[in-house]
Design an enzyme around this catalytic site. Sequence first.
Site, short mmCIF file in Angstrom:
data_model
loop_
_atom_site.label_atom_id
_atom_site.label_comp_id
_atom_site.label_asym_id
_atom_site.label_seq_id
_atom_site.Cartn_x
_atom_site.Cartn_y
_atom_site.Cartn_z
N HIS A 167 -7.80 -5.59 0.31
CA HIS A 167 -6.57 -4.78 0.37
C HIS A 167 -5.47 -5.42 1.22
CE1 HIS A 167 -4.21 -1.16 0.05
NE2 HIS A 167 -4.18 -0.99 1.36
N ASP A 227 -9.81 -5.00 -4.42
CA ASP A 227 -9.20 -4.06 -3.47
C ASP A 227 -10.04 -2.79 -3.39
OD1 ASP A 227 -7.58 -2.23 -2.09
OD2 ASP A 227 -5.75 -3.12 -2.86
N SER A 263 0.83 -1.20 0.00
CA SER A 263 0.00 0.00 0.00
C SER A 263 0.87 1.26 0.00
CB SER A 263 -0.96 -0.04 1.20
OG SER A 263 -1.95 0.94 1.09
#
Length: 387
Positions: free
Chosen positions: A362, A323, A236
Site C-alpha cells: 500500500h 495492496d 489512499s
Amino acid sequence: MRKRTPPTTAGREEREPAKEGEQERDDAPSSPEVAEEGSWPGTAAATPPLPAPTMKVHARSGVLSKVKRVARWLLLIYVCVPFIIKLCPSIQAKLVFLNFVKVPLFLDLTRPLDFGLNHTVNFYLRPLGVWHTVPAEMWREAEGKDPEWFESTLSSAHPAILYLHGNTGTRGGDHRVQLYKVLGSLGYHVVTFDYRGWGDSPGSPSEGGMTSDALSVYEWLKKRRGRGPLYVWGHSLGTGVATNLVRRLCDVGSPPDALILESPFTNIREEARSHPLATPYRHLPGFDWFFLDAISANDIRFANDDNVNHISCPTLILHAEDDPVVPFRLGEQLYQAATRSHSLRAHKVEFAAFPSALAYGHKLIYKSPRLAAILSRFLDSSRPGKE
C-alpha cells in the site's frame, strides 16, 4: 484345706486372646515412615498426592475453562461492536480518518531536518502545518535558508506537486518522507501539509474540511507558481481529497496540469467494505446498515468514481497488485470509470500496475525504479501542446 483347681480349657481360652493381642501389636507398623503417614491412633493423616494422570486432567480442565472465558468475551465484543457503531456513528468517522494515530512518535514536525529532510522548510498557513521540499538542484543552497527563500523558489521553472496524504500519521510519515525525497531528486518541488486534526494542525477532521484545506494550500501555491506546471498527487484516502479538490477546480475552469492517484478506491463505502478490518463482519446480515450507513451519516463519501465524471485534466493511476488496504480491483474499477468519463475524453488517462512480486503493498510504490520514467513520460506528454 482347699483343693487346687487345675487349669481348665476356659483359662487357656482367656489367655489365647492375650497372645493374639500381642501378635497384633507385633504386627502393628512401628517404623517412622508409617507413622508419618498417620497410621497411629490420634494422628492426622496427610492427603496423599494425586496420581500424575489426575493432575494432567485438572491442568487441561483449567486451560479449557480459560479458553472458554476468553471465547465468551470475544463473542460478546463481536456482537456488541456493530450496535455500538450504529448508536455512535462518530466512532466510524474516527476509524475512517484515524487522525489520532500519530506516527512516528516524539518527533518535532517543525524540524524537517529530524526526518532527514535538510532541504525542506516548515511553515504554517491558516494555521495548517506545511512542508516545502525543493528540487535536487537546490538542495545544497537550501540548507539554513529561511521560509522566504523557499517561497521565492516556487517561481522557478521546476514543476511542483501538491501532495495529499492518506489517513493515520502526519506529513512526517516514513513512506511519505521517502516519496518527497524521490520526487525532489527527480526535479520537483513538493508541498505537503497536515489537514485540520492531523499532526500539528488544530481542528477536527471532516471530508469537507479536508477538501477546504487542500483548496487553501493549492491556491496559495498556485499564486506563487505563476504559469509553472502544478500537479496534484493523492495517496489512499488522500485520493478522495484530491478528486474533490480537482473537481472543484475544474468546475471553475482552473484545473491543475495533471492529477496523480496512488492506491485509489472507487468510493469510501466500497473501500470500507473491502478493508481488512471489515473481514469479521463483511458477510454479516445488515453489514451496510450497521457500518456503511454510519459512514454516510457522518457526511463522508469520497466518491472518486463520481468525481472523475467532472474532472478535465490528465489523470494517472498508480496501484500495486498486492495492496492489502485498498484492493487492486478498486483501482482498476476507478480507471474503467475514468476511461468512460465524458469530461476526461479529451485528456490522457493512464493506469500503471506494479506486480505482486515487487511487494510494494500500500505504501512502497516510491521504491519502484520505473516510477521516474512513468512520471516523466506521462507528465511531459500531458503539458499543453505535447499531447
